[in-house]
Design a protein around this motif. Sequence first.
Motif, PDB file in Angstrom:
ATOM      1  N   GLY A 170      80.468  70.940  10.001  1.00 20.37           N
ATOM      2  CA  GLY A 170      79.427  69.955  10.281  1.00 20.37           C
ATOM      3  C   GLY A 170      79.722  68.518   9.864  1.00 20.37           C
ATOM      4  O   GLY A 170      78.893  67.632  10.079  1.00 20.37           O
ATOM      5  N   SER A 171      80.898  68.267   9.291  1.00 14.77           N
ATOM      6  CA  SER A 171      81.156  66.902   8.817  1.00 14.77           C
ATOM      7  C   SER A 171      81.280  65.869   9.941  1.00 14.77           C
ATOM      8  O   SER A 171      80.920  64.706   9.755  1.00 14.77           O
ATOM      9  N   ASP A 172      81.790  66.295  11.081  1.00 15.95           N
ATOM     10  CA  ASP A 172      81.846  65.373  12.228  1.00 15.95           C
ATOM     11  C   ASP A 172      80.423  64.889  12.543  1.00 15.95           C
ATOM     12  O   ASP A 172      80.189  63.712  12.820  1.00 15.95           O
ATOM     13  N   TYR A 173      79.519  65.851  12.509  1.00 18.88           N
ATOM     14  CA  TYR A 173      78.124  65.536  12.820  1.00 18.88           C
ATOM     15  C   TYR A 173      77.555  64.549  11.800  1.00 18.88           C
ATOM     16  O   TYR A 173      76.894  63.570  12.171  1.00 18.88           O
ATOM     17  N   THR A 174      77.828  64.776  10.514  1.00 16.21           N
ATOM     18  CA  THR A 174      77.348  63.844   9.484  1.00 16.21           C
ATOM     19  C   THR A 174      77.836  62.424   9.785  1.00 16.21           C
ATOM     20  O   THR A 174      77.066  61.455   9.685  1.00 16.21           O
ATOM     21  N   ALA A 175      79.107  62.302  10.160  1.00 10.95           N
ATOM     22  CA  ALA A 175      79.663  60.976  10.453  1.00 10.95           C
ATOM     23  C   ALA A 175      78.892  60.329  11.603  1.00 10.95           C
ATOM     24  O   ALA A 175      78.546  59.142  11.556  1.00 10.95           O
ATOM     25  N   ALA A 176      78.574  61.127  12.608  1.00 11.36           N
ATOM     26  CA  ALA A 176      77.842  60.594  13.762  1.00 11.36           C
ATOM     27  C   ALA A 176      76.418  60.191  13.377  1.00 11.36           C
ATOM     28  O   ALA A 176      75.886  59.187  13.859  1.00 11.36           O
ATOM     29  N   VAL A 177      75.807  60.973  12.484  1.00  7.93           N
ATOM     30  CA  VAL A 177      74.443  60.664  12.043  1.00  7.93           C
ATOM     31  C   VAL A 177      74.436  59.329  11.281  1.00  7.93           C
ATOM     32  O   VAL A 177      73.595  58.453  11.535  1.00  7.93           O
ATOM     33  N   PHE A 178      75.369  59.148  10.372  1.00  5.91           N
ATOM     34  CA  PHE A 178      75.460  57.875   9.642  1.00  5.91           C
ATOM     35  C   PHE A 178      75.682  56.718  10.617  1.00  5.91           C
ATOM     36  O   PHE A 178      75.060  55.656  10.495  1.00  5.91           O
ATOM     37  N   ALA A 179      76.589  56.924  11.565  1.00  2.00           N
ATOM     38  CA  ALA A 179      76.894  55.856  12.521  1.00  2.00           C
ATOM     39  C   ALA A 179      75.644  55.468  13.292  1.00  2.00           C
ATOM     40  O   ALA A 179      75.339  54.287  13.468  1.00  2.00           O
ATOM     41  N   ASN A 180      74.898  56.472  13.722  1.00  2.00           N
ATOM     42  CA  ASN A 180      73.676  56.215  14.470  1.00  2.00           C
ATOM     43  C   ASN A 180      72.694  55.415  13.613  1.00  2.00           C
ATOM     44  O   ASN A 180      72.158  54.386  14.031  1.00  2.00           O
ATOM     45  N   MET A 181      72.467  55.879  12.380  1.00  2.00           N
ATOM     46  CA  MET A 181      71.454  55.241  11.532  1.00  2.00           C
ATOM     47  C   MET A 181      71.885  53.847  11.098  1.00  2.00           C
ATOM     48  O   MET A 181      71.054  52.967  10.906  1.00  2.00           O
ATOM     49  N   LEU A 182      73.182  53.657  10.933  1.00  2.00           N
ATOM     50  CA  LEU A 182      73.679  52.345  10.499  1.00  2.00           C
ATOM     51  C   LEU A 182      73.998  51.427  11.681  1.00  2.00           C
ATOM     52  O   LEU A 182      74.429  50.294  11.471  1.00  2.00           O
TER      53      LEU A 182
ATOM     54  N   GLN B   1      87.839  73.437  21.065  1.00  2.00           N
ATOM     55  CA  GLN B   1      87.595  73.173  19.652  1.00  2.00           C
ATOM     56  C   GLN B   1      87.996  71.730  19.348  1.00  2.00           C
ATOM     57  O   GLN B   1      88.913  71.510  18.579  1.00  2.00           O
ATOM     58  N   VAL B   2      87.343  70.787  19.994  1.00  2.00           N
ATOM     59  CA  VAL B   2      87.727  69.404  19.760  1.00  2.00           C
ATOM     60  C   VAL B   2      86.946  68.797  18.622  1.00  2.00           C
ATOM     61  O   VAL B   2      87.463  68.449  17.567  1.00  2.00           O
ATOM     62  N   ILE B   3      85.669  68.670  18.868  1.00  2.00           N
ATOM     63  CA  ILE B   3      84.791  67.976  17.932  1.00  2.00           C
ATOM     64  C   ILE B   3      83.536  68.824  17.862  1.00  2.00           C
ATOM     65  O   ILE B   3      83.173  69.483  18.832  1.00  2.00           O
ATOM     66  N   HIS B   4      82.893  68.820  16.716  1.00  2.00           N
ATOM     67  CA  HIS B   4      81.660  69.599  16.591  1.00  2.00           C
ATOM     68  C   HIS B   4      80.677  69.170  17.686  1.00  2.00           C
ATOM     69  O   HIS B   4      80.420  67.978  17.851  1.00  2.00           O
ATOM     70  N   PRO B   5      80.146  70.147  18.464  1.00  2.00           N
ATOM     71  CA  PRO B   5      79.331  69.791  19.631  1.00  2.00           C
ATOM     72  C   PRO B   5      78.135  68.875  19.337  1.00  2.00           C
ATOM     73  O   PRO B   5      77.732  68.073  20.184  1.00  2.00           O
ATOM     74  N   LYS B   6      77.586  68.962  18.107  1.00  2.00           N
ATOM     75  CA  LYS B   6      76.400  68.129  17.809  1.00  2.00           C
ATOM     76  C   LYS B   6      76.762  66.649  17.601  1.00  2.00           C
ATOM     77  O   LYS B   6      75.877  65.808  17.483  1.00  2.00           O
ATOM     78  N   THR B   7      78.046  66.351  17.539  1.00  2.00           N
ATOM     79  CA  THR B   7      78.491  65.004  17.189  1.00  2.00           C
ATOM     80  C   THR B   7      78.192  63.957  18.264  1.00  2.00           C
ATOM     81  O   THR B   7      77.979  62.783  17.961  1.00  2.00           O
ATOM     82  N   ILE B   8      78.209  64.388  19.505  1.00  2.00           N
ATOM     83  CA  ILE B   8      78.175  63.401  20.591  1.00  2.00           C
ATOM     84  C   ILE B   8      76.799  62.733  20.755  1.00  2.00           C
ATOM     85  O   ILE B   8      76.711  61.520  20.940  1.00  2.00           O
ATOM     86  N   LYS B   9      75.734  63.522  20.666  1.00  2.00           N
ATOM     87  CA  LYS B   9      74.414  62.971  20.992  1.00  2.00           C
ATOM     88  C   LYS B   9      74.060  61.718  20.161  1.00  2.00           C
ATOM     89  O   LYS B   9      73.664  60.699  20.745  1.00  2.00           O
ATOM     90  N   PRO B  10      74.184  61.791  18.818  1.00  2.00           N
ATOM     91  CA  PRO B  10      73.813  60.586  18.047  1.00  2.00           C
ATOM     92  C   PRO B  10      74.645  59.356  18.421  1.00  2.00           C
ATOM     93  O   PRO B  10      74.169  58.219  18.282  1.00  2.00           O
ATOM     94  N   LEU B  11      75.848  59.574  18.892  1.00  2.00           N
ATOM     95  CA  LEU B  11      76.709  58.442  19.260  1.00  2.00           C
ATOM     96  C   LEU B  11      76.359  57.950  20.656  1.00  2.00           C
ATOM     97  O   LEU B  11      76.221  56.738  20.890  1.00  2.00           O
ATOM     98  N   GLN B  12      76.190  58.885  21.562  1.00  2.00           N
ATOM     99  CA  GLN B  12      75.830  58.523  22.940  1.00  2.00           C
ATOM    100  C   GLN B  12      74.522  57.740  22.936  1.00  2.00           C
ATOM    101  O   GLN B  12      74.397  56.715  23.602  1.00  2.00           O
ATOM    102  N   ASN B  13      73.548  58.188  22.139  1.00  2.00           N
ATOM    103  CA  ASN B  13      72.233  57.549  22.115  1.00  2.00           C
ATOM    104  C   ASN B  13      72.295  56.091  21.700  1.00  2.00           C
ATOM    105  O   ASN B  13      71.439  55.298  22.091  1.00  2.00           O
TER     106      ASN B  13
END
Length: 428
Positions: A209-221, A266-278
Amino acid sequence: MKGMKVFKFGGASVNSVERIQNLAAIVRSFNDQPLTIVISAMGKTTNALEKVVEAFYAGKKEEALQLFGVVKNQHLTTAKYLLVTHYNPCLARLNDFFTEIEWLLHDKPVRDFDYYYDQVVCVGELLSTCIISYFLNQEGIANEWLDVRDLLRTDDNFRDATIDWKVSTERIHSHLTPNNSQLTTPIYVTQGFIGATADNESTTLGREGSDYTAAVFANMLEAESVTIWKDVEGVMNADPKQFPDAQLIQELSFREVIEMAYYGAQVIHPKTIKPLQNKDIPLLVKCFLDPSLPGTTIHKKNAKALPPIIVVKQQQVLMQLNSQDFSFVGEQPMSHLYAWINQSRIKPNLVQTGAIGVQLCFDDRADRLEQLASKASNEFDVQLEKNLTLLTIRHYTREKFEALTNGKEILLQQQSKETVQVLYREPQ
Ligand code: ASP
Ligand code: MG
């Protein structure tokens, strides 16, 4: 935050003293740029901690403590190698983390397994980030270590917690503002994969889930970009271990990556894209072994012509369901079937319906499949076949399709304009 970049370093990128030194060199090369660095547990630490909780939950206290001792020593050795001036304060912090886990392991389990899992497993990320943050400081890269559990609020669905976006965004905004920081250039070091409930109980967001955490921070910041540092050149069109002629794809759209993840790449955790795309934040996949390589850029734009992208999933099971009395498989049996699938917590990788039968392909999760098969046998004749392979080709060409399926006994095939999928028996 203006100019903020988010970096994510996975377990493999911090699994030795040399690799942590390499991480520091990469961070240094971005000098004077605001960074949020999200880091996983070192190497296979998460797997090792899973074994600790399993032993604890099985009532094997001594074994749990002994297994945890191994994890402890690995981290102490790494810290000793890396740290000189900053060894003592780091050791004090590490000891606090160790003590907390050891206390817990001395108790008897009274709550759910998943609760203990999160309380123990989360320490992997706390230890790795603690050592790395001290090491960066020692090397003159001034940074602030953040306990992500003070920032990412989640629900209490242990092992698969959901982030509370409102609370977490507010906290990240108030903690990570330049005027709040002692640093001239804000460089934050924090943990991937973990969070905490409103009661300050640790949670995890699901394996990898760390890829996802990175995306969440990016989205919020509202970050400028996210870079995932990996031990491969970037995103390839196939797994190079299976296909030595796999090639790097330099540019991909968010859409394509979601599709690839859906089909099992098995590229990137699937949940990672949405916060970035948004928030339209580009995702860069780069090689930590050679940062001068171009890597892959994933963004909103549709990439030009893509090569065929190949995903192979082995150990597949075909479930054949036929109506017992030759009646049609209409909406009602189908809606029952989906309810059972849902209850069995298993996701079909392919579904094909016919007049009196349905064929479904699953990953081989024996316990869940058995549960599903027993429910389905109330309305259908059920047959299972194991040891199959599911091949997906996006952007297929006829030549590629023929080359990859030649000599294989195909049991199912599904095709759209962009994607073809076949389920086959391995030749004996
Ligand atoms: N350390 C966690 C795991 O191994 C999270 C991650 O690496 O992304 O699953
Ligand atoms: Mg990892």
